[in-house]
Design a protein around this motif. Structure first.
Motif, mmCIF file in Angstrom:
data_model
loop_
_atom_site.group_PDB
_atom_site.id
_atom_site.type_symbol
_atom_site.label_atom_id
_atom_site.label_comp_id
_atom_site.label_asym_id
_atom_site.label_seq_id
_atom_site.Cartn_x
_atom_site.Cartn_y
_atom_site.Cartn_z
ATOM 1 N N GLN A 1 5.557 -7.295 -7.659
ATOM 2 C CA GLN A 1 5.520 -8.347 -6.657
ATOM 3 C C GLN A 1 4.252 -8.248 -5.825
ATOM 4 N N VAL A 2 3.700 -9.403 -5.505
ATOM 5 C CA VAL A 2 2.517 -9.496 -4.640
ATOM 6 C C VAL A 2 2.845 -10.439 -3.501
ATOM 7 N N GLN A 3 2.497 -10.056 -2.286
ATOM 8 C CA GLN A 3 2.741 -10.908 -1.121
ATOM 9 C C GLN A 3 1.457 -11.092 -0.333
ATOM 10 N N LEU A 4 1.332 -12.276 0.269
ATOM 11 C CA LEU A 4 0.253 -12.562 1.202
ATOM 12 C C LEU A 4 0.877 -12.883 2.548
ATOM 13 N N VAL A 5 0.431 -12.206 3.582
ATOM 14 C CA VAL A 5 0.951 -12.430 4.922
ATOM 15 C C VAL A 5 -0.199 -12.840 5.831
ATOM 16 N N GLU A 6 -0.056 -14.021 6.413
ATOM 17 C CA GLU A 6 -1.094 -14.563 7.287
ATOM 18 C C GLU A 6 -0.734 -14.348 8.758
ATOM 19 N N ALA A 24 -3.018 -8.938 1.686
ATOM 20 C CA ALA A 24 -2.310 -8.906 0.409
ATOM 21 C C ALA A 24 -1.697 -7.530 0.215
ATOM 22 N N SER A 25 -0.478 -7.511 -0.292
ATOM 23 C CA SER A 25 0.204 -6.228 -0.511
ATOM 24 C C SER A 25 1.076 -6.306 -1.757
ATOM 25 N N GLY A 26 1.513 -5.134 -2.204
ATOM 26 C CA GLY A 26 2.377 -5.086 -3.380
ATOM 27 C C GLY A 26 1.689 -4.439 -4.557
ATOM 28 N N SER A 27 2.074 -4.881 -5.743
ATOM 29 C CA SER A 27 1.588 -4.289 -6.992
ATOM 30 C C SER A 27 0.253 -4.918 -7.390
ATOM 31 N N ILE A 28 -0.808 -4.500 -6.713
ATOM 32 C CA ILE A 28 -2.126 -5.088 -6.899
ATOM 33 C C ILE A 28 -3.017 -4.173 -7.709
ATOM 34 N N PHE A 29 -3.557 -4.701 -8.815
ATOM 35 C CA PHE A 29 -4.539 -3.952 -9.593
ATOM 36 C C PHE A 29 -5.949 -4.289 -9.104
ATOM 37 N N SER A 30 -6.216 -5.586 -8.931
ATOM 38 C CA SER A 30 -7.523 -6.011 -8.443
ATOM 39 C C SER A 30 -7.416 -7.393 -7.816
#
Length: 121
Positions: A1-6, A24-30
């Motif tokens: 999961q990837v989330q963006l919080v403004e 941006a947070s979560g399972s981020i590779f790039s």
């Protein structure tokens, strides 16, 4: 999961400033491009500013010279510094990021929930 919080929207008088942030947070590779769009009532969503992973930027003509986009790659965060705000800048501002999750072989587009910016005359 990837989330963006403004964060950072609000009400400001014409000529004032606001700073938007999007983490941006979560399972981020790039993370590739990051940017900001806005949508005013009755209008289509439009690009405000974008920044590549290498730091190249582009702006809408209407905000050139007044807004500055930047990013902190260590924090997976993009910022939009908005100066000399005008009533016509009033809109919901959306963060957009092109992110490759750790579980995927290609990047996807992700959007924030939107933050209201209101500029009074």
């Amino acid at each position: 999961q990837v989330q963006l919080v403004e964060s950072g929207g609000g009400l400001v008088q014409a000529g004032g400033s606001l700073r938007l942030s999007c983490a941006a947070s979560g399972s981020i590779f790039s993370i590739n491009a990051m940017g900001w769009y806005r949508q005013a009532p009755g209008k289509q969503r439009e690009l405000v500013a974008a920044i590549t992973s290498g730091g190249s930027t582009n702006y809408a003509d209407s905000v050139e010279g007044r807004f500055t986009i930047s990013r902190d790659n260590a924090k997976n965060t993009v910022y939009l510094q908005m100066n000399s705000l005008k009533p016509e800048d009033t809109a919901v501002y959306y963060c957009h990021c092109n992110i490759r999750p750790t579980y995927a072989r290609r990047p996807y587009d992700y959007w924030g929930q939107g933050t209201q910016v209101t500029v009074s005359s």
